[in-house]
Design an enzyme around this catalytic site. Structure first.
Site, mmCIF file in Angstrom:
data_model
loop_
_atom_site.group_PDB
_atom_site.id
_atom_site.type_symbol
_atom_site.label_atom_id
_atom_site.label_comp_id
_atom_site.label_asym_id
_atom_site.label_seq_id
_atom_site.Cartn_x
_atom_site.Cartn_y
_atom_site.Cartn_z
ATOM 1 N N GLY A 31 51.799 72.178 -2.545
ATOM 2 C CA GLY A 31 51.245 72.820 -3.739
ATOM 3 C C GLY A 31 50.179 71.975 -4.415
ATOM 4 O O GLY A 31 49.635 71.056 -3.805
ATOM 5 N N HIS A 37 43.464 72.353 1.102
ATOM 6 C CA HIS A 37 44.516 73.296 1.502
ATOM 7 C C HIS A 37 43.922 74.652 1.884
ATOM 8 O O HIS A 37 44.343 75.287 2.852
ATOM 9 C CB HIS A 37 45.494 73.533 0.343
ATOM 10 C CG HIS A 37 46.233 72.320 -0.106
ATOM 11 N ND1 HIS A 37 46.047 71.758 -1.342
ATOM 12 C CD2 HIS A 37 47.179 71.573 0.504
ATOM 13 C CE1 HIS A 37 46.850 70.719 -1.487
ATOM 14 N NE2 HIS A 37 47.546 70.580 -0.378
ATOM 15 N N ASP A 151 45.640 63.807 6.823
ATOM 16 C CA ASP A 151 46.889 63.127 7.168
ATOM 17 C C ASP A 151 46.996 63.079 8.685
ATOM 18 O O ASP A 151 47.870 63.708 9.288
ATOM 19 C CB ASP A 151 48.069 63.878 6.551
ATOM 20 C CG ASP A 151 47.945 63.961 5.035
ATOM 21 O OD1 ASP A 151 48.354 63.011 4.363
ATOM 22 O OD2 ASP A 151 47.401 64.970 4.524
ATOM 23 N N SER A 186 42.488 65.681 -2.648
ATOM 24 C CA SER A 186 43.914 65.372 -2.579
ATOM 25 C C SER A 186 44.559 65.804 -3.879
ATOM 26 O O SER A 186 43.950 65.678 -4.951
ATOM 27 C CB SER A 186 44.107 63.859 -2.392
ATOM 28 O OG SER A 186 45.442 63.508 -2.672
HETATM 29 P P1 AMP Z 1 49.999 68.294 1.015
HETATM 30 O O1 AMP Z 1 50.138 69.420 0.067
HETATM 31 O O2 AMP Z 1 49.326 67.081 0.439
HETATM 32 O O3 AMP Z 1 51.287 67.973 1.741
HETATM 33 O O4 AMP Z 1 48.999 68.790 2.133
HETATM 34 C C1 AMP Z 1 49.270 69.958 2.867
HETATM 35 C C2 AMP Z 1 48.326 70.038 4.028
HETATM 36 O O5 AMP Z 1 46.985 70.079 3.555
HETATM 37 C C3 AMP Z 1 48.426 68.832 4.968
HETATM 38 O O6 AMP Z 1 48.343 69.287 6.304
HETATM 39 C C4 AMP Z 1 47.234 68.015 4.584
HETATM 40 O O7 AMP Z 1 46.749 67.210 5.643
HETATM 41 C C5 AMP Z 1 46.232 69.105 4.238
HETATM 42 N N1 AMP Z 1 45.185 68.550 3.379
HETATM 43 C C6 AMP Z 1 45.343 67.888 2.206
HETATM 44 N N2 AMP Z 1 44.152 67.470 1.732
HETATM 45 C C7 AMP Z 1 43.218 67.881 2.618
HETATM 46 C C8 AMP Z 1 41.803 67.756 2.707
HETATM 47 N N3 AMP Z 1 41.085 67.127 1.773
HETATM 48 N N4 AMP Z 1 41.175 68.296 3.775
HETATM 49 C C9 AMP Z 1 41.874 68.940 4.736
HETATM 50 N N5 AMP Z 1 43.212 69.097 4.705
HETATM 51 C C10 AMP Z 1 43.879 68.570 3.674
#
Ligand code: AMP
Length: 285
Positions: A31, A37, A151, A186
């Site tokens: 989220g 995302h 990631d 992020s």
């Molecule tokens: P998270 O909500 O931080 O667990 O991220 C969920 C998904 O979104 C994960 O697969 C992350 O690698 C991806 N994600 C987060 N930030 C980015 C970004 N700046 N560019 C591409 N994918 C992202």
């Protein structure tokens, strides 16, 4: 857009899609959604008949001194963004729905790939990730699942257990989405003060510098890492956690970049730990 909160609800939703012969794309998130995302959502939308996003701040992937309680939660805003894609369904369970009383089973990727980079600094993190992603793939009956290169080690770990456990899902890796300044998007950027955010621009700058040098023929890993290190050290607010280079996707030490390599950094700005990376395409540069 359907909002699914319980295991029976997502099971019934996935079963209906399968019955109608639809392919299902899963995008797991915690989220506080941003453009990073949303690019995963769009990739899933382009490839699959049905897109299920999950929004779940997964307690098992946070260490005891990490930011589980403080992690931003803004489910209504998230739903507005997801509906615009549009995503077909969002799974948003309570922690007790995923980990009820008596819960005792975890997926642990043994071996080196979980012991280096973020795995070395965040013990138990990838065990939590592997456990929740296994459960989500299973619940959503996903044919495709989408993860960000942001990631990159997570993608390596997920591909490992998907192969090892014979899960019938294809793992897609989507490029990093950045702000205009180059800062990788992020959810944790929300923790940064204006000054920290500006300082954090050094991460992508340092990686770009190393990438340019690589393109001009520099293949030596120590030299490339030193370039990144020097650039980051020029920023007084940056507290370096690691600057590392490994083969990709095996994450083996690589003295010379003669195959694809992951050049990855983790750096703290105040209390906030940020990661970023670039994949150097060895042999093809
Ligand atoms: P998270 O909500 O931080 O667990 O991220 C969920 C998904 O979104 C994960 O697969 C992350 O690698 C991806 N994600 C987060 N930030 C980015 C970004 N700046 N560019 C591409 N994918 C992202």
């Amino acid at each position: 857009m359907e909002i699914l909160r319980t295991v029976p609800e997502i099971r019934a939703y996935a079963a209906a899609q399968k019955k109608a012969d639809k392919t299902i794309g899963l995008v797991p998130t915690m989220g506080a959604l941003h453009e990073g995302h949303l690019s995963l959502m769009r990739a899933a939308r382009a490839k699959c008949d049905v897109v299920i996003a999950s929004v779940f701040v997964n307690p098992t992937q946070f260490g005891p001194s990490e930011d589980y309680d403080a992690y931003p939660r803004q489910f209504e805003d998230d739903c507005r963004l997801l509906a615009e894609i549009p995503v077909d369904a969002v799974f948003h369970p309570e922690p007790a729905e995923m980990y009820p009383r008596g819960y005792s089973t975890y997926v642990e990727v043994a071996g080196d790939i979980t012991k280096k980079l973020c795995g070395a600094r965040r013990p138990g993190h990838f065990r939590g990730v592997a456990t929740v992603v296994t459960k989500l793939i299973n619940l959503a009956r996903a044919d495709e699942a989408f993860f960000g290169q942001k990631d990159a080690q997570q993608v390596v770990v997920v591909r490992r257990f998907v192969t090892d456990l014979n899960l019938n899902v294809h793992i897609n890796m989507v490029p990093i989405v950045r702000e205009e300044s180059g800062l990788a998007r992020s959810s944790r950027n929300a923790y940064l003060s204006a000054a920290e955010k500006e300082a954090a621009g050094v991460l992508s700058r340092s990686l770009r510098k190393a990438e340019a040098s690589f393109r001009q023929g520099e293949k030596n890993a120590e030299t490339l890492k030193a370039l990144v290190l020097r650039e980051i050290q020029s920023e007084p607010m940056a507290e370096i956690d690691y600057v590392e280079l490994y083969s990709f996707p095996d994450l083996e030490p690589l003295p010379e970049v003669t195959e694809d390599a992951l050049l990855a950094v983790a750096v703290k700005f105040g209390q906030t730990r940020l990661i970023d990376n670039v994949i150097l395409e060895g042999g093809r540069a």
